[in-house]
Motif scaffolding. Structure first.
Motif, PDB file in Angstrom:
ATOM      1  N   ARG A 191       0.793  -1.221   0.000  1.00  0.00           N
ATOM      2  CA  ARG A 191       0.000   0.000   0.000  1.00  0.00           C
ATOM      3  C   ARG A 191       0.834   1.285   0.000  1.00  0.00           C
ATOM      4  NH1 ARG A 191      -3.094  -2.441  -2.070  1.00  0.00           N
ATOM      5  NH2 ARG A 191      -5.037  -3.368  -1.317  1.00  0.00           N
ATOM      6  N   LYS A 192       1.991   1.264   0.670  1.00  0.00           N
ATOM      7  CA  LYS A 192       2.760   2.503   0.768  1.00  0.00           C
ATOM      8  C   LYS A 192       4.248   2.212   0.630  1.00  0.00           C
ATOM      9  CE  LYS A 192       1.513   5.525   3.888  1.00  0.00           C
ATOM     10  NZ  LYS A 192       1.398   6.247   5.188  1.00  0.00           N
ATOM     11  N   MET A 193       4.902   2.879  -0.320  1.00  0.00           N
ATOM     12  CA  MET A 193       6.327   2.697  -0.575  1.00  0.00           C
ATOM     13  C   MET A 193       7.071   3.981  -0.231  1.00  0.00           C
ATOM     14  SD  MET A 193       8.251   1.388  -4.059  1.00  0.00           S
ATOM     15  CE  MET A 193       8.518   2.900  -4.983  1.00  0.00           C
ATOM     16  N   LEU A 194       8.201   3.845   0.447  1.00  0.00           N
ATOM     17  CA  LEU A 194       9.086   4.968   0.746  1.00  0.00           C
ATOM     18  C   LEU A 194      10.311   4.834  -0.151  1.00  0.00           C
ATOM     19  CD1 LEU A 194       9.911   7.428   2.413  1.00  0.00           C
ATOM     20  CD2 LEU A 194      10.806   5.854   4.163  1.00  0.00           C
ATOM     21  N   ASP A 195      10.539   5.844  -0.972  1.00  0.00           N
ATOM     22  CA  ASP A 195      11.611   5.846  -1.967  1.00  0.00           C
ATOM     23  C   ASP A 195      12.703   6.785  -1.464  1.00  0.00           C
ATOM     24  OD1 ASP A 195      13.116   5.749  -4.281  1.00  0.00           O
ATOM     25  OD2 ASP A 195      11.492   6.371  -5.623  1.00  0.00           O
ATOM     26  N   ARG A 219      18.695  12.486   8.686  1.00  0.00           N
ATOM     27  CA  ARG A 219      18.182  13.255   9.818  1.00  0.00           C
ATOM     28  C   ARG A 219      16.659  13.326   9.855  1.00  0.00           C
ATOM     29  NH1 ARG A 219      22.535  16.542   7.827  1.00  0.00           N
ATOM     30  NH2 ARG A 219      24.288  16.605   9.287  1.00  0.00           N
ATOM     31  N   THR A 220      16.020  13.386   8.713  1.00  0.00           N
ATOM     32  CA  THR A 220      14.569  13.560   8.651  1.00  0.00           C
ATOM     33  C   THR A 220      13.847  12.306   9.139  1.00  0.00           C
ATOM     34  OG1 THR A 220      14.824  15.048   6.766  1.00  0.00           O
ATOM     35  CG2 THR A 220      12.638  14.075   7.096  1.00  0.00           C
ATOM     36  N   PRO A 221      12.875  12.445  10.041  1.00  0.00           N
ATOM     37  CA  PRO A 221      12.093  11.274  10.458  1.00  0.00           C
ATOM     38  C   PRO A 221      11.368  10.655   9.260  1.00  0.00           C
ATOM     39  CG  PRO A 221      11.734  13.136  11.933  1.00  0.00           C
ATOM     40  CD  PRO A 221      12.498  13.669  10.768  1.00  0.00           C
ATOM     41  N   PHE A 222      11.325   9.330   9.219  1.00  0.00           N
ATOM     42  CA  PHE A 222      10.644   8.641   8.127  1.00  0.00           C
ATOM     43  C   PHE A 222       9.152   8.527   8.405  1.00  0.00           C
ATOM     44  CE2 PHE A 222      14.548   5.905   6.715  1.00  0.00           C
ATOM     45  CZ  PHE A 222      15.199   7.068   6.327  1.00  0.00           C
ATOM     46  N   PRO A 223       8.333   8.590   7.369  1.00  0.00           N
ATOM     47  CA  PRO A 223       6.911   8.300   7.561  1.00  0.00           C
ATOM     48  C   PRO A 223       6.746   6.887   8.108  1.00  0.00           C
ATOM     49  CG  PRO A 223       7.353   9.168   5.359  1.00  0.00           C
ATOM     50  CD  PRO A 223       8.680   8.876   5.972  1.00  0.00           C
ATOM     51  N   GLN A 224       5.788   6.706   8.990  1.00  0.00           N
ATOM     52  CA  GLN A 224       5.554   5.389   9.571  1.00  0.00           C
ATOM     53  C   GLN A 224       4.479   4.650   8.773  1.00  0.00           C
ATOM     54  OE1 GLN A 224       7.477   4.255  12.490  1.00  0.00           O
ATOM     55  NE2 GLN A 224       8.585   5.958  11.524  1.00  0.00           N
ATOM     56  N   GLY A 225       4.411   3.347   8.992  1.00  0.00           N
ATOM     57  CA  GLY A 225       3.361   2.560   8.363  1.00  0.00           C
ATOM     58  C   GLY A 225       3.605   2.222   6.911  1.00  0.00           C
ATOM     59  N   PHE A 283      13.921   0.116   8.902  1.00  0.00           N
ATOM     60  CA  PHE A 283      13.368  -1.031   9.643  1.00  0.00           C
ATOM     61  C   PHE A 283      12.306  -0.565  10.633  1.00  0.00           C
ATOM     62  CE2 PHE A 283      13.261  -4.093  13.124  1.00  0.00           C
ATOM     63  CZ  PHE A 283      13.210  -5.303  12.451  1.00  0.00           C
ATOM     64  N   ASP A 284      12.580   0.520  11.331  1.00  0.00           N
ATOM     65  CA  ASP A 284      11.633   1.036  12.316  1.00  0.00           C
ATOM     66  C   ASP A 284      10.359   1.563  11.656  1.00  0.00           C
ATOM     67  OD1 ASP A 284      13.408   0.413  14.328  1.00  0.00           O
ATOM     68  OD2 ASP A 284      14.241   2.444  14.447  1.00  0.00           O
ATOM     69  N   ALA A 285      10.477   2.113  10.446  1.00  0.00           N
ATOM     70  CA  ALA A 285       9.320   2.702   9.762  1.00  0.00           C
ATOM     71  C   ALA A 285       8.413   1.651   9.136  1.00  0.00           C
ATOM     72  CB  ALA A 285       9.793   3.678   8.687  1.00  0.00           C
ATOM     73  N   LEU A 286       8.967   0.479   8.832  1.00  0.00           N
ATOM     74  CA  LEU A 286       8.195  -0.553   8.151  1.00  0.00           C
ATOM     75  C   LEU A 286       7.212  -1.241   9.088  1.00  0.00           C
ATOM     76  CD1 LEU A 286      11.003  -2.228   6.007  1.00  0.00           C
ATOM     77  CD2 LEU A 286       8.858  -1.325   5.075  1.00  0.00           C
ATOM     78  N   VAL A 287       6.075  -1.622   8.531  1.00  0.00           N
ATOM     79  CA  VAL A 287       5.134  -2.454   9.269  1.00  0.00           C
ATOM     80  C   VAL A 287       5.696  -3.869   9.320  1.00  0.00           C
ATOM     81  CG1 VAL A 287       3.164  -1.053   8.540  1.00  0.00           C
ATOM     82  CG2 VAL A 287       3.834  -3.060   7.182  1.00  0.00           C
ATOM     83  N   GLY A 339      -3.289   0.503  -6.334  1.00  0.00           N
ATOM     84  CA  GLY A 339      -3.457   0.607  -4.889  1.00  0.00           C
ATOM     85  C   GLY A 339      -2.199   1.010  -4.157  1.00  0.00           C
ATOM     86  N   LEU A 340      -1.049   1.006  -4.848  1.00  0.00           N
ATOM     87  CA  LEU A 340       0.211   1.395  -4.214  1.00  0.00           C
ATOM     88  C   LEU A 340       0.405   2.900  -4.323  1.00  0.00           C
ATOM     89  CD1 LEU A 340       2.943   0.503  -2.925  1.00  0.00           C
ATOM     90  CD2 LEU A 340       3.863   0.404  -5.259  1.00  0.00           C
ATOM     91  N   GLU A 341       0.757   3.530  -3.209  1.00  0.00           N
ATOM     92  CA  GLU A 341       1.153   4.928  -3.184  1.00  0.00           C
ATOM     93  C   GLU A 341       2.619   5.005  -2.778  1.00  0.00           C
ATOM     94  OE1 GLU A 341      -1.470   6.983  -0.576  1.00  0.00           O
ATOM     95  OE2 GLU A 341      -3.200   6.833  -1.935  1.00  0.00           O
ATOM     96  N   ALA A 342       3.275   6.109  -3.110  1.00  0.00           N
ATOM     97  CA  ALA A 342       4.703   6.219  -2.825  1.00  0.00           C
ATOM     98  C   ALA A 342       5.051   7.619  -2.357  1.00  0.00           C
ATOM     99  CB  ALA A 342       5.526   5.850  -4.056  1.00  0.00           C
ATOM    100  N   ILE A 343       6.106   7.676  -1.558  1.00  0.00           N
ATOM    101  CA  ILE A 343       6.663   8.939  -1.071  1.00  0.00           C
ATOM    102  C   ILE A 343       8.132   8.983  -1.474  1.00  0.00           C
ATOM    103  CG2 ILE A 343       7.145  10.369   0.941  1.00  0.00           C
ATOM    104  CD1 ILE A 343       4.946   8.677   2.395  1.00  0.00           C
TER     105      ILE A 343
END
Length: 334
Positions: A164-168, A223-229, A255-259, A186-190
């Motif tokens: 559902r959500k990809m962090l690039d 440094r920037t916090p990653f989006p969660q989930g 790793f911390d940001a991933l579900v 259905g996939l969204e990305a940041i």
């Protein structure tokens, strides 16, 4: 008495003349020689007229390009080699001419490599610390076409159905996000990248009509916090730009940001574990001396360890672009 080993001067000469070959290829791209030949200007006089150069210089250049096997020759007629026809004809769908010219602005810097190797001042982001929007536009004008090709390969190689959500991370033009969200409904990305790059990413995202599914996040991924989930993290084609400690930091944040059950893919130029090649990865590592960064080339085992030490499981190296790029992937435990 054993015979003394002889110096292979032919091999050394070939290495030294690679500079000439690069110059010839770049000149051919800038003069649109391959485009002219594809459009029927396939003799020396016709190519000379199309390129706006003398017939003498056209003969010199086309002879060199033929010897480099970029052109074939039958009598007085020339034709593009198949890969040249596919990627270096300007009006072609997969034109990669800007990528060929990518390193040209750095030629003066490469000429002073020995001085730069003696330098004692480095920074973690190299030339990117002073990047402007104009710098980012020039950079991605060169890398976009090749990035879209790699992105298509990624989306053919990795099944993101149901994600559902990809962090690039360091996503540049957003190529991986653009293609992945188009491929998998259905996939969204940041796309997270430095502020000037995020501006340019937004332009490419809009040009590909992907703004409804791909967004940008300005920041420094150290440094920037990653989006969660998020359930997919991709970091592509920038491994040699960073030192091991920085990559470990970023992988840990991912790793911390991933579900639980989410996946991470590190795609980049990697060395074999014996560190004897491939040449492409070794040269990208050397390039960081030009950039003044702390980046180095990493082996496949080292990249696997970055993921494993962060807690990822099922970590494996997957074939991607042989001799150029590897894809190292892992999964967060469910």
């Amino acid at each position: 008495m054993s015979e003394k080993p002889r110096l292979d001067t032919t091999r050394l000469q070939k290495i030294a003349q690679a500079y000439w070959e690069s110059a010839a290829l770049m000149a051919a791209v800038e003069l649109e020689i391959f485009t002219a030949i594809a459009h029927g200007h396939d003799s020396i006089p016709a190519a000379a007229r199309a390129a706006g150069i003398s017939e003498r210089n056209a003969e010199r250049l086309l002879t060199a390009l033929t010897a480099m096997t970029l052109l074939t020759r039958e009598g007085e007629r020339f034709a593009n080699a198949p890969d040249v026809q596919r990627f270096l004809v300007k009006d072609g769908e997969r034109y990669a001419g800007p990528w060929i010219l990518f390193t040209k602005p750095r030629w003066a810097a490469y000429g002073e490599l020995s001085r730069r190797l003696r330098a004692t001042t480095e920074n973690r982001l190299g030339a990117y610390e002073s990047f402007t929007v104009d710098d980012a536009r020039r950079y991605h004008a060169a890398t976009y076409s090749i990035g879209m090709g790699a992105a298509r390969l990624f989306s053919r190689s990795v099944d993101l159905s149901g994600r559902r959500k990809m962090l690039d991370l360091g996503g540049g033009s957003g190529a991986y996000s653009i293609v992945a969200t188009k491929t998998f409904p259905g996939l969204e990305a940041i796309v997270l990248d430095l502020p000037p790059v995020a501006v340019v990413a937004g332009e490419y995202i809009a040009a590909n009509q992907a703004s409804d599914r791909v967004s940008t996040l300005s920041g420094d991924f150290t440094r920037t916090p990653f989006p969660q989930g998020v359930d997919v993290v991709v970091m592509a084609s920038n491994l040699p730009q960073y030192e091991p400690e920085l990559i470990r930091l970023v992988v840990g944040k991912a790793f911390d940001a991933l579900v639980p059950g989410g996946e991470m893919h590190l795609i980049g130029e990697t060395l074999h574990d014996d560190r004897r090649g491939p040449l492409s990865a070794a040269l990208w590592g050397l390039n960081e001396a030009i950039q003044g960064s702390t980046g180095v080339a990493h082996t496949e085992s080292e990249v696997k360890s970055y993921l494993q030490d962060a807690g990822f499981i099922d970590v494996a190296v997957h074939p991607f672009v042989p001799g150029v790029l590897s894809r190292v992937a892992g999964r967060k435990p469910s």
